[in-house]
Motif scaffolding. Structure first.
Motif, PDB file in Angstrom:
ATOM      1  N   GLU A   1      43.219  46.375  47.368  1.00  0.00           N
ATOM      2  CA  GLU A   1      41.935  45.685  47.425  1.00  0.00           C
ATOM      3  C   GLU A   1      41.321  45.569  46.034  1.00  0.00           C
ATOM      4  N   GLY A   2      41.360  46.670  45.276  1.00  0.00           N
ATOM      5  CA  GLY A   2      40.755  46.680  43.954  1.00  0.00           C
ATOM      6  C   GLY A   2      41.411  45.733  42.984  1.00  0.00           C
ATOM      7  N   ARG A   3      42.715  45.530  43.145  1.00  0.00           N
ATOM      8  CA  ARG A   3      43.436  44.640  42.241  1.00  0.00           C
ATOM      9  C   ARG A   3      43.354  43.183  42.668  1.00  0.00           C
ATOM     10  N   GLY A   4      42.722  42.955  43.840  1.00  0.00           N
ATOM     11  CA  GLY A   4      42.604  41.581  44.317  1.00  0.00           C
ATOM     12  C   GLY A   4      41.625  40.755  43.506  1.00  0.00           C
ATOM     13  N   GLY A   5      40.624  41.426  42.897  1.00  0.00           N
ATOM     14  CA  GLY A   5      39.669  40.718  42.055  1.00  0.00           C
ATOM     15  C   GLY A   5      38.605  39.952  42.803  1.00  0.00           C
ATOM     16  N   PHE A   6      38.481  40.163  44.112  1.00  0.00           N
ATOM     17  CA  PHE A   6      37.469  39.455  44.898  1.00  0.00           C
ATOM     18  C   PHE A   6      36.142  40.206  44.824  1.00  0.00           C
ATOM     19  N   PRO A   7      35.017  39.489  44.888  1.00  0.00           N
ATOM     20  CA  PRO A   7      33.705  40.150  44.815  1.00  0.00           C
ATOM     21  C   PRO A   7      33.523  41.243  45.860  1.00  0.00           C
ATOM     22  N   GLU A   8      34.042  40.970  47.063  1.00  0.00           N
ATOM     23  CA  GLU A   8      33.880  41.960  48.132  1.00  0.00           C
ATOM     24  C   GLU A   8      34.731  43.204  47.910  1.00  0.00           C
ATOM     25  N   SER A   9      35.575  43.183  46.875  1.00  0.00           N
ATOM     26  CA  SER A   9      36.433  44.326  46.588  1.00  0.00           C
ATOM     27  C   SER A   9      35.854  45.234  45.501  1.00  0.00           C
ATOM     28  N   ALA A  10      34.601  44.999  45.121  1.00  0.00           N
ATOM     29  CA  ALA A  10      33.995  45.761  44.029  1.00  0.00           C
ATOM     30  C   ALA A  10      34.004  47.258  44.292  1.00  0.00           C
ATOM     31  N   GLU A  11      33.812  47.651  45.555  1.00  0.00           N
ATOM     32  CA  GLU A  11      33.773  49.073  45.874  1.00  0.00           C
ATOM     33  C   GLU A  11      35.125  49.756  45.643  1.00  0.00           C
ATOM     34  N   PHE A  12      36.202  48.972  45.533  1.00  0.00           N
ATOM     35  CA  PHE A  12      37.540  49.530  45.318  1.00  0.00           C
ATOM     36  C   PHE A  12      38.009  49.379  43.877  1.00  0.00           C
ATOM     37  N   ALA A  13      37.137  48.857  43.009  1.00  0.00           N
ATOM     38  CA  ALA A  13      37.539  48.555  41.636  1.00  0.00           C
ATOM     39  C   ALA A  13      38.082  49.783  40.910  1.00  0.00           C
ATOM     40  N   ALA A  14      37.500  50.954  41.180  1.00  0.00           N
ATOM     41  CA  ALA A  14      37.947  52.165  40.492  1.00  0.00           C
ATOM     42  C   ALA A  14      39.412  52.470  40.773  1.00  0.00           C
ATOM     43  N   PHE A  15      39.887  52.081  41.946  1.00  0.00           N
ATOM     44  CA  PHE A  15      41.273  52.371  42.321  1.00  0.00           C
ATOM     45  C   PHE A  15      42.266  51.452  41.616  1.00  0.00           C
ATOM     46  N   SER A  16      41.784  50.357  41.042  1.00  0.00           N
ATOM     47  CA  SER A  16      42.694  49.431  40.362  1.00  0.00           C
ATOM     48  C   SER A  16      43.295  50.072  39.115  1.00  0.00           C
ATOM     49  N   GLU A  17      42.673  51.140  38.594  1.00  0.00           N
ATOM     50  CA  GLU A  17      43.184  51.801  37.406  1.00  0.00           C
ATOM     51  C   GLU A  17      44.225  52.874  37.731  1.00  0.00           C
ATOM     52  N   VAL A  18      44.354  53.238  38.989  1.00  0.00           N
ATOM     53  CA  VAL A  18      45.292  54.288  39.377  1.00  0.00           C
ATOM     54  C   VAL A  18      46.722  53.787  39.176  1.00  0.00           C
ATOM     55  N   ILE A  19      47.499  54.541  38.407  1.00  0.00           N
ATOM     56  CA  ILE A  19      48.868  54.102  38.111  1.00  0.00           C
ATOM     57  C   ILE A  19      49.915  54.863  38.922  1.00  0.00           C
ATOM     58  N   ASP A  20      49.521  55.976  39.552  1.00  0.00           N
ATOM     59  CA  ASP A  20      50.486  56.711  40.370  1.00  0.00           C
ATOM     60  C   ASP A  20      49.730  57.508  41.425  1.00  0.00           C
ATOM     61  N   VAL A  21      50.293  57.537  42.636  1.00  0.00           N
ATOM     62  CA  VAL A  21      49.734  58.321  43.740  1.00  0.00           C
ATOM     63  C   VAL A  21      50.859  59.197  44.257  1.00  0.00           C
ATOM     64  N   LEU A  22      50.675  60.505  44.188  1.00  0.00           N
ATOM     65  CA  LEU A  22      51.755  61.432  44.513  1.00  0.00           C
ATOM     66  C   LEU A  22      51.322  62.393  45.617  1.00  0.00           C
TER      67      LEU A  22
END
Length: 256
Positions: A33-54
């Motif tokens: 959602e965060g990487r989608g770049g849509f206005p409604e995805s602003a709340e997920f923007a912080a997750f767009s920087e995550v490079i790995d989930v373990l």
């Protein structure tokens, strides 16, 4: 509980593996959602920087580039609506990896004794219920498999081995796994496979990945089936286009 990992990540402690896997799925959905770049995805923007989930048994680690705003990510993580992002009715990952196994492990009889099953029943339980790859760890290509037959829950060995051979198929607690390389280990060994769990020459070095289904197949039974089929098809008339009744254009096949 959330811990900071210097300035490059967060470690979330959770109650159990089920909670880990749900949060893992939610974070990955938030990433999309965060990487989608849509206005409604602003709340997920912080997750767009995550490079790995373990994921691990009771923790989930999120890694970000140095200099990222960990405070913003931590706030987004604590505010994440997991139930809204993870639908229990969604279809599970339908990828299936089949692993042939020769069930000749040195601990097979011990596992039978611990579970109250016969050795044959242990093999049946291990092969009849599919396992799901939950998370990796310990060594490249080593994946912890869950959701198998609950009767196969057994403790680790009281004395670990100094060397477990690569390809060893094992049980410990509620998990099953395949050792990708020779290493020390304390799991109960019930068989072995010739499948390469890790091959750096492959596009995807690891045979497994989180979420895939794993089906163990009794290769010993398969070989006996093939041997019996060859024996039956080598009888009178085999290879001559005729069955025992002499009917033209037909031949006897033991089975399909």
């Amino acid at each position: 509980m959330i811990h900071r990992l210097a300035d490059t990540g967060l470690l979330v402690e959770l109650d159990d593996l089920a909670a880990v896997l749900r949060l893992d799925a939610a974070v990955r959905a938030a990433q999309d959602e965060g990487r989608g770049g849509f206005p409604e995805s602003a709340e997920f923007a912080a997750f767009s920087e995550v490079i790995d989930v373990l994921p691990a048994a009771r923790t989930l680690m999120l890694t970000v580039p140095a200099g990222s705003d960990l405070g913003r990510l931590e706030h987004a993580l604590t505010s994440l609506d997991v139930d809204a992002l993870v639908d229990d009715d969604d279809e599970a990952d339908d990828r299936v990896v089949e692993i042939p196994v020769i069930y000749d492990g040195p601990d097979l009889e011990e596992v039978a004794s611990l579970t109250g099953l016969s050795a044959a029943e242990v093999v049946e339980a291990h092969t009849q219920t599919p396992w799901r790859s939950a998370f990796g760890g310990f060594a490249p290509g080593f994946f912890y498999l869950v959701e198998g037959d609950p009767r196969l829950e057994v403790p680790r060995r009281s004395e670990p081995r100094t060397a477990v051979p690569d390809g060893a198929v094992a049980l410990a607690g509620t998990f099953s796994a395949v050792y990708p390389r020779t290493s020390p280990g304390g799991w109960q060994l019930i068989g072995h496979t010739e499948e390469a769990m890790w091959d750096s020459d492959r596009t995807d070095p690891a045979l497994l990945s989180p979420g895939v289904l794993v089906r163990f197949v009794d290769a010993g039974v398969r070989r006996e089936f093939a041997r019996g089929r060859r024996h039956r098809t080598a009888g009178p008339g085999a290879g001559h286009g005729a069955s025992g009744s002499g009917a033209p254009g037909r031949r006897t096949l033991g089975c399909r």
